[in-house]
Design an enzyme around this catalytic site. Sequence first.
Site, PDB file in Angstrom:
ATOM      1  CG  ASN A  25      25.298  39.915  14.747  1.00 25.45           C
ATOM      2  OD1 ASN A  25      26.435  40.360  14.594  1.00 25.45           O
ATOM      3  ND2 ASN A  25      24.466  39.705  13.735  1.00 25.45           N
ATOM      4  CG  ASP A  63      24.431  43.435  12.587  1.00 22.60           C
ATOM      5  OD1 ASP A  63      25.325  42.711  13.040  1.00 22.60           O
ATOM      6  OD2 ASP A  63      24.284  43.614  11.361  1.00 22.60           O
ATOM      7  CD  GLU A  97      28.895  43.469  11.109  1.00 20.65           C
ATOM      8  OE1 GLU A  97      29.495  43.938  12.106  1.00 20.65           O
ATOM      9  OE2 GLU A  97      27.707  43.096  11.146  1.00 20.65           O
ATOM     10  CG  ASN A 119      28.341  37.258  11.844  1.00 16.74           C
ATOM     11  OD1 ASN A 119      28.656  37.785  10.780  1.00 16.74           O
ATOM     12  ND2 ASN A 119      27.310  37.677  12.555  1.00 16.74           N
ATOM     13  NE  ARG A 134      29.772  35.224   6.553  1.00 13.40           N
ATOM     14  CZ  ARG A 134      29.469  36.148   7.442  1.00 13.40           C
ATOM     15  NH1 ARG A 134      30.150  36.236   8.579  1.00 13.40           N
ATOM     16  NH2 ARG A 134      28.475  37.000   7.232  1.00 13.40           N
TER      17      ARG A 134
END
Length: 305
Positions: A159, A211, A18, A114, A112
């Site tokens: 995202n 994403d 990522e 991202n 968490r």
Amino acid sequence: MAADDIEIVHALDMSLGESPLWSVARQTLYWVDINRGTIYAWQPAGEAPPERIRLEEKIGCIALCEDGLLASMSSGIVRLRLPFDGRLERLAANPEWKKEGKEARQEGQGNRFNDGRCDPAGRLWVGTIDAEEAHPTAALYCLDGGQLKRRVSGIGISNGLAFSPDRRWLYHTDSLTRRILRYPFDVERGELGEGDTWVDLEALGLPGVPDGAAVDSEGCYWSALYDGGRVVRFSPQGALLAEYPVPCPHPTMLAFGGADLRTLYITTATQHLDGEGRARWPAAGSLLSLPVAVPGLAEPNWAGR
């Protein structure tokens, strides 16, 4: 430019690659493997393989700062200087994360961090992800003036954060909704207007979920469709301009890099593939690239202390 132009830059075995990030000043590409808590650093002009920095928590995303990187880890946002000396400077705690014990290294629980990136004024925007990836318990935050401020609530998987070249729009998605939203953005004050649906994957008949993303110098928005096996390009008006199949089902995020910002780097994942799937998709977990005609935008540095 065609899907056949997509190449495997580095054959890797990332669980959840990522946050690819290109530094113009350093001519270096950085990216992470979230699940393994690893930061990669690679200079295309050299012959050395990617360097790896292993931290003790999952790393949702990274951003550039003057002498190193910011890393949005599970428990909070830290600063690390490069070359890395093992020290982390804590900038902000994650309000959605709780430690299970007193030991600093003990695993915690909660949502968490991202996806995220810096805006043109150097503020860090970063969102969280619902621990079960199913409920709207996450949020989008902005690290501004040393304070982490909640800006959008009711998110499942934050995202697709990106900014238009004219600084008028902030793009963002809750991947669970399969919609990309566009918010009026005041770059001077760091404030958002009311967001509305800009792209709806369902209406376009596109597979997967939106994403990570990046915007090119023409203001077109590129999105990696996780579980859709492709990257797509949308016009500033939200029209679908192009689709590029990738050699694995789970592309995760994009970054423009190279000396002319005309190489689109694509991170990928293996986390949802079984043994049969990994055999079928050997490129999964690798770093990919695609040459593009329109260059991207230089990523700004974090403007904090």
